[in-house]
Design a protein around this motif. Structure first.
Motif, PDB file in Angstrom:
ATOM      1  N   ARG B   3      -6.648  48.334  10.414  1.00  0.00           N
ATOM      2  CA  ARG B   3      -6.879  47.776   9.092  1.00  0.00           C
ATOM      3  C   ARG B   3      -8.345  47.413   8.954  1.00  0.00           C
ATOM      4  O   ARG B   3      -8.971  46.942   9.884  1.00  0.00           O
ATOM      5  CB  ARG B   3      -6.018  46.526   8.884  1.00  0.00           C
ATOM      6  N   GLU B   4      -8.853  47.660   7.770  1.00  0.00           N
ATOM      7  CA  GLU B   4     -10.214  47.233   7.465  1.00  0.00           C
ATOM      8  C   GLU B   4     -10.177  46.405   6.198  1.00  0.00           C
ATOM      9  O   GLU B   4      -9.263  46.552   5.384  1.00  0.00           O
ATOM     10  CB  GLU B   4     -11.119  48.447   7.250  1.00  0.00           C
ATOM     11  N   LEU B   5     -11.192  45.550   6.037  1.00  0.00           N
ATOM     12  CA  LEU B   5     -11.248  44.726   4.840  1.00  0.00           C
ATOM     13  C   LEU B   5     -11.919  45.539   3.729  1.00  0.00           C
ATOM     14  O   LEU B   5     -13.070  45.950   3.871  1.00  0.00           O
ATOM     15  CB  LEU B   5     -12.034  43.443   5.135  1.00  0.00           C
ATOM     16  N   PRO B  31     -14.965  45.693 -14.899  1.00  0.00           N
ATOM     17  CA  PRO B  31     -14.979  45.426 -13.440  1.00  0.00           C
ATOM     18  C   PRO B  31     -14.553  46.617 -12.582  1.00  0.00           C
ATOM     19  O   PRO B  31     -13.874  46.444 -11.602  1.00  0.00           O
ATOM     20  CB  PRO B  31     -13.966  44.297 -13.329  1.00  0.00           C
ATOM     21  N   GLY B 170      -8.747  43.756 -13.301  1.00  0.00           N
ATOM     22  CA  GLY B 170     -10.016  43.467 -12.635  1.00  0.00           C
ATOM     23  C   GLY B 170      -9.894  42.673 -11.351  1.00  0.00           C
ATOM     24  O   GLY B 170     -10.700  42.839 -10.434  1.00  0.00           O
ATOM     25  N   SER B 171      -8.894  41.815 -11.248  1.00  0.00           N
ATOM     26  CA  SER B 171      -8.833  40.992 -10.039  1.00  0.00           C
ATOM     27  C   SER B 171      -8.496  41.843  -8.814  1.00  0.00           C
ATOM     28  O   SER B 171      -9.022  41.589  -7.736  1.00  0.00           O
ATOM     29  CB  SER B 171      -7.855  39.814 -10.210  1.00  0.00           C
ATOM     30  N   GLN B 174     -11.596  43.666  -7.771  1.00  0.00           N
ATOM     31  CA  GLN B 174     -12.656  42.842  -7.188  1.00  0.00           C
ATOM     32  C   GLN B 174     -12.258  42.161  -5.887  1.00  0.00           C
ATOM     33  O   GLN B 174     -13.115  41.692  -5.148  1.00  0.00           O
ATOM     34  CB  GLN B 174     -13.083  41.760  -8.197  1.00  0.00           C
ATOM     35  N   MET B 175     -10.958  42.055  -5.619  1.00  0.00           N
ATOM     36  CA  MET B 175     -10.559  41.292  -4.432  1.00  0.00           C
ATOM     37  C   MET B 175     -10.704  42.125  -3.163  1.00  0.00           C
ATOM     38  O   MET B 175     -10.759  43.355  -3.204  1.00  0.00           O
ATOM     39  CB  MET B 175      -9.120  40.788  -4.569  1.00  0.00           C
ATOM     40  N   MET B 176     -10.813  41.422  -2.030  1.00  0.00           N
ATOM     41  CA  MET B 176     -10.826  42.097  -0.737  1.00  0.00           C
ATOM     42  C   MET B 176      -9.562  41.746   0.014  1.00  0.00           C
ATOM     43  O   MET B 176      -9.146  40.586   0.037  1.00  0.00           O
ATOM     44  CB  MET B 176     -12.034  41.672   0.094  1.00  0.00           C
ATOM     45  N   GLU B 177      -8.953  42.782   0.608  1.00  0.00           N
ATOM     46  CA  GLU B 177      -7.774  42.591   1.439  1.00  0.00           C
ATOM     47  C   GLU B 177      -7.819  43.623   2.561  1.00  0.00           C
ATOM     48  O   GLU B 177      -8.441  44.673   2.403  1.00  0.00           O
ATOM     49  CB  GLU B 177      -6.482  42.804   0.627  1.00  0.00           C
ATOM     50  N   PRO B 178      -7.120  43.349   3.654  1.00  0.00           N
ATOM     51  CA  PRO B 178      -7.025  44.378   4.688  1.00  0.00           C
ATOM     52  C   PRO B 178      -6.223  45.567   4.162  1.00  0.00           C
ATOM     53  O   PRO B 178      -5.243  45.385   3.456  1.00  0.00           O
ATOM     54  CB  PRO B 178      -6.248  43.686   5.824  1.00  0.00           C
ATOM     55  N   ARG B 258       2.453  39.583  -8.531  1.00  0.00           N
ATOM     56  CA  ARG B 258       2.185  38.874  -7.275  1.00  0.00           C
ATOM     57  C   ARG B 258       1.977  37.382  -7.505  1.00  0.00           C
ATOM     58  O   ARG B 258       2.284  36.583  -6.628  1.00  0.00           O
ATOM     59  CB  ARG B 258       1.067  39.530  -6.465  1.00  0.00           C
ATOM     60  N   VAL B 259       1.470  37.009  -8.667  1.00  0.00           N
ATOM     61  CA  VAL B 259       1.402  35.577  -8.999  1.00  0.00           C
ATOM     62  C   VAL B 259       2.828  35.030  -9.082  1.00  0.00           C
ATOM     63  O   VAL B 259       3.137  33.953  -8.559  1.00  0.00           O
ATOM     64  CB  VAL B 259       0.652  35.349 -10.326  1.00  0.00           C
ATOM     65  N   THR B 262       4.537  34.122  -5.678  1.00  0.00           N
ATOM     66  CA  THR B 262       4.253  32.781  -5.150  1.00  0.00           C
ATOM     67  C   THR B 262       5.120  31.737  -5.855  1.00  0.00           C
ATOM     68  O   THR B 262       5.679  30.844  -5.210  1.00  0.00           O
ATOM     69  CB  THR B 262       2.755  32.436  -5.351  1.00  0.00           C
TER      70      THR B 262
END
Lengths: 181, 370
Positions: B3-5, B31, B170-171, B174-178, B258-259, B262
């Motif tokens: 996995r990479e970020l 974005p 856009g989120s 813009q977000m980073m995840e593995p 995904r919100v 939670t």
């Protein structure tokens, strides 16, 4: 088990990078992680923040209203986030850039003179690493060694000469422990 | 597993490269810009085509031309840019050729802002361009899913000679995840039998969206519709969470989904038997799943980052089998989990009604929210 951290400060203080370091270390240690910046027309001097969520299961929302921990690098960030830290959570404040104490008593807080410590090490740009060290010493998220290892593995080779200074900054910051609630 | 970020936009670009994308045409817009920027470096490295066009209109028509050769091509943009592409999208659809389009939605209408939104659901899922056509629409909710669905988008586009849209906000861009990248697929060396590749030593082929003779146009329309029936039969994708014993259900796609996850977990911790359905294909829509779910639960909450565009589909499909409620944030605001949790509590507490419109009730509540 999920931990949410907001890193907030002025653009240029390295809050986005500090968050990324946590994200890399979490990933390297087999955890799920999201890193999301506040993106917008913000440049050096404007406000910047990122939210990092670390979890051992699929992460839902990448942002939360009430984070488990906040690293406030300046006064506007302290003003904005102090009231939002989850009860029993952690607030790590760069005391060099604020002129008031933390008023909430039911959260763990610690004042770290980040700028002075970084300047003492010879590089003001290390302030974010000092604060990150303080965060890691107080929030049981990842061992400092794991973060150092990830820094070494993911920082481009050309910046590796800065590694010892980063480690030193992390260690100096880690000496600051929050008050018991 | 390595996995990479990855940042969402970059991850989609690399996934496309690995899926064998031979040509990229685009125009920068936040974005989404990192996707184009990544391609501008990566594609020439591999000797592939990258063009920053003079406009989105030009970019989509370059995609049109390149797609006619049967090679894997894509473009990407964000809401206002995608609006500009709509003419080309309709022409590509009418010509029945494959292409991939990534739409990283932002707040609107008009120039709006650069914050995350889902307000182009109707434009992408229910039309946008003129004429009778369907786009295959995939809605990822994470960086890994963006990678996987980008690869799938190329396969589906080819299989059904259709445009496949990867629709995110856009989120996620813009977000980073593995994320784990897919294996590198070689560039195509053989081309489908409809492709225009130079007619030397063979009969000339002709690709067009023009059918001046209405019976011929009708035949083309029917052919596309029959192909769409196959897509509907084979390509529905979705994910459910905690639905087995659920008495209430939340439905949301992409970031809203995904919100909601939670919030659903938090509600479960409070003892509310609630589950989540996250549609992944928005077109074709998981209608049967929604139909069955409406029979299972006592109430449904639809969560979106638009004014209830998917809500209308859910209401149509649920056919009154269960009361439907609605929650949204608009204009580039991403809902927070505690807001959705409040809505789940309200749903579980009741009383619920089949009367009136859930959007009207939500709008009335929004009055006190702002």
């Amino acid at each position: 088990m999920q931990t949410e951290i907001i890193f907030a400060g002025f653009g240029g203080q390295g809050v986005l990078f500090a968050g990324q370091v946590v994200a890399y270390a979490a990933m390297d240690n087999g955890l799920e992680v999201t890193w999301i910046p506040s993106y917008g027309p913000e440049m050096r001097g404007g406000t910047a923040n990122c939210t990092v969520i670390v979890s051992d299961e699929e992460i839902g929302s990448p942002q939360v209203r009430y984070p488990a921990a906040v690293v406030a690098m300046n006064l506007p960030s302290l003003d904005k986030y102090e009231s939002l830290v989850k009860e029993g959570g952690h607030l790590i404040v760069n005391s060099s850039m604020v002129d008031r104490p933390v008023t909430r008593k039911e959260i763990h807080s610690v004042m770290v003179p980040g700028n002075e410590i970084a300047e003492g090490l010879g590089d003001k740009k290390m302030t974010n690493m000092v604060l990150l060290g303080a965060l890691l010493a107080n929030v049981p998220l990842l061992p400092l060694e794991a973060v150092e290892k990830s820094l070494r593995e993911h920082l481009p080779e050309k910046h590796h000469r800065l590694l010892p200074l980063n480690y030193q900054a992390l260690r100096e910051g880690a000496r600051f422990l929050a008050e018991k609630v | 597993m390595t996995r990479e970020l990855w940042k969402g936009n970059n991850a989609i670009a690399e996934a496309a490269v690995r899926a064998g994308c031979a040509a990229y045409f685009g125009y920068p817009i936040t974005p989404q810009t990192e996707l184009l920027e990544y391609m501008s470096a990566r594609m020439p490295q591999l000797g592939r085509a990258f063009v920053q066009a003079e406009s989105e209109l030009a970019a989509i028509n370059m995609v049109y031309g390149a797609a006619c050769t049967g090679t894997r091509v894509m473009s990407s943009s964000s809401s206002p840019g995608v609006s500009l592409m709509m003419e080309g999208v309709s022409y590509i659809a009418g010509t029945e050729i494959p292409a991939v389009l990534v739409d990283v939605m932002r707040g609107g209408p008009g120039l709006g802002n650069i914050a995350p939104a889902q307000s182009d659901y109707n434009q992408i899922v229910h039309g946008g361009g003129h004429g009778d056509y369907n786009l295959i629409v995939l809605a990822p909710s994470s960086v890994q899913e963006s990678v996987d669905l980008t690869v799938l988008a190329f396969d589906l586009a080819e299989k059904y000679r259709s445009i496949c849209v990867v629709l995110l906000d856009g989120s996620i861009g813009q977000m980073m995840e593995p994320a784990e990248m897919p294996p590198f697929q070689p560039l195509r060396t053989e081309y489908p039998d409809w492709a225009v590749t130079g007619a030397k030593d063979r009969e000339r082929r002709f690709l067009s969206s023009i059918y001046l003779d209405p019976p011929q146009e009708e035949a083309a329309n029917l052919r596309m519709l029959r192909r769409w029936q196959e897509v509907q039969a084979n390509e529905i994708r979705y994910k459910t969470y905690y639905m087995e014993d659920a008495k209430f259900a939340v439905i949301g796609f992409g970031s809203s989904g995904r919100v909601a996850l939670t919030a659903v977990r938090a509600a479960r911790a409070e003892g509310i038997p609630v589950g989540l359905l996250r549609p992944i294909t928005l077109n074709p829509f998981p209608e049967k799943v929604v139909e069955d779910l409406a029979k299972q639960v006592e109430g449904i909450l639809v969560v979106e980052m638009n004014s209830g565009q998917m809500l209308e589909d859910i209401r149509r499909i649920a056919k009154g089998a269960a009361p439907v409620e609605f929650f949204a944030r608009l204009g580039g605001i991403v809902p927070l989990p505690d807001e959705v949790l409040d809505e789940i509590r309200r749903l579980a507490k009741g009383p619920l009604t089949l009367e009136g419109h859930p959007r009207d009730r939500w709008l009335a509540r929004m009055g006190t929210l702002n």
